[in-house]
Design an enzyme around this catalytic site. Sequence first.
Site, PDB file in Angstrom:
ATOM      1  N   GLU A   1       9.368   0.326 -13.916  1.00 24.40           N
ATOM      2  CA  GLU A   1       8.279  -0.357 -13.226  1.00 24.40           C
ATOM      3  C   GLU A   1       8.859  -1.376 -12.247  1.00 24.40           C
ATOM      4  O   GLU A   1       9.790  -2.090 -12.559  1.00 24.40           O
ATOM      5  CB  GLU A   1       7.385  -1.064 -14.244  1.00 24.40           C
ATOM      6  CG  GLU A   1       6.186  -1.761 -13.625  1.00 24.40           C
ATOM      7  CD  GLU A   1       5.297  -2.464 -14.646  1.00 24.40           C
ATOM      8  OE1 GLU A   1       4.129  -2.712 -14.328  1.00 24.40           O
ATOM      9  OE2 GLU A   1       5.788  -2.750 -15.765  1.00 24.40           O
TER      10      GLU A   1
ATOM     11  N   LYS B   1      -1.569   1.603 -11.478  1.00 21.56           N
ATOM     12  CA  LYS B   1      -1.728   0.953 -12.782  1.00 21.56           C
ATOM     13  C   LYS B   1      -3.185   0.555 -12.981  1.00 21.56           C
ATOM     14  O   LYS B   1      -3.766  -0.179 -12.175  1.00 21.56           O
ATOM     15  CB  LYS B   1      -0.821  -0.275 -12.854  1.00 21.56           C
ATOM     16  CG  LYS B   1      -0.720  -0.913 -14.239  1.00 21.56           C
ATOM     17  CD  LYS B   1       0.336  -2.011 -14.206  1.00 21.56           C
ATOM     18  CE  LYS B   1       0.614  -2.584 -15.582  1.00 21.56           C
ATOM     19  NZ  LYS B   1       1.693  -3.602 -15.536  1.00 21.56           N
TER      20      LYS B   1
ATOM     21  N   CYS C   1       3.217   0.827 -17.946  1.00 23.51           N
ATOM     22  CA  CYS C   1       3.368  -0.351 -18.797  1.00 23.51           C
ATOM     23  C   CYS C   1       2.116  -0.689 -19.621  1.00 23.51           C
ATOM     24  O   CYS C   1       1.853  -0.056 -20.633  1.00 23.51           O
ATOM     25  CB  CYS C   1       3.818  -1.540 -17.963  1.00 23.51           C
ATOM     26  SG  CYS C   1       4.643  -2.849 -18.923  1.00 23.51           S
TER      27      CYS C   1
END
Length: 288
Positions: free
Chosen positions: A43, A113, A154
């Site tokens: 990331e 995300k 994440c």
Amino acid sequence: MNKFRAAAIQMPTVEDKMENIKAVRHYLEQIKAQKVDFVVLPEMFCCPYQTEKFPEYAEEEGGSVWKALSAYAKEYNIYLVAGSVPEKDDEGRVYNTCYIFDRQGVQIGKHRKTHLFDIDVKGGQSFKESDTLTAGNSGTVFETEFGRMGVMICFDIRFPEFARMMVNDGARMIFVPAAFNMTTGPAHWELSFRARALDNQIYMLGCAPTRDPAASYISWGHSIFTDPWGRVVDMLDEKEGILICEADLDYENEIREQLPLLKARRNDVYGIERSSMFKDCVHSVRSN
């Protein structure tokens, strides 16, 4: 083709964006003899993990970072799950975005995300991505010669239904560019990957940046590979390294037959039908 090899590149991040891009090529050269099929990056691998830096480093799709990553995928004949980078849209919004390229360097997916990292742990980590980032609005699966694969970034991993949506849409493995920190990493990193792998009887591969104690945001590291039985097959420590693993889809099928969790789901009880669940929630990209 029921087996494939994947590599997670756990690399440090420096201030110079293009130096990070050049470093990716260095790692790809190191593993080209390994004949891996998929490579995943961390990331924000080309940008310091600081909210104020995201707009500064952001590029539109098709920019210099995108072009370099596309070229790497083609040159090394890999599917490149290109970690995440700050992406700027036409209206100036910035996203935490993972581009996915096929072996010809063609973009076959893009995951923004979806769950932004806004936390404030008493005595631990405090961070608010939403200060400068905009959330995506879908899950992401993409087509390969090995079947469909999923991508999340994440904090997305903490939402069990998000992974289940991808699996119900055919994902056989989920790639997770991530950067857990020194508060959440020791507590939940391994647990999260094992739980999502076990719940969904799927392979999970997480790729984190190298730990830098001098950084304002310190990564836990520990890139990880878990299998459909919920086991940790391999995991790095906090230092720079490359995790190479093999996924066996026949084994995944065996686990799903022996312990039929996915077949035994009670949609009549849950009140959720697959067609309605996926109508607007999963962004699927099929290559031509």
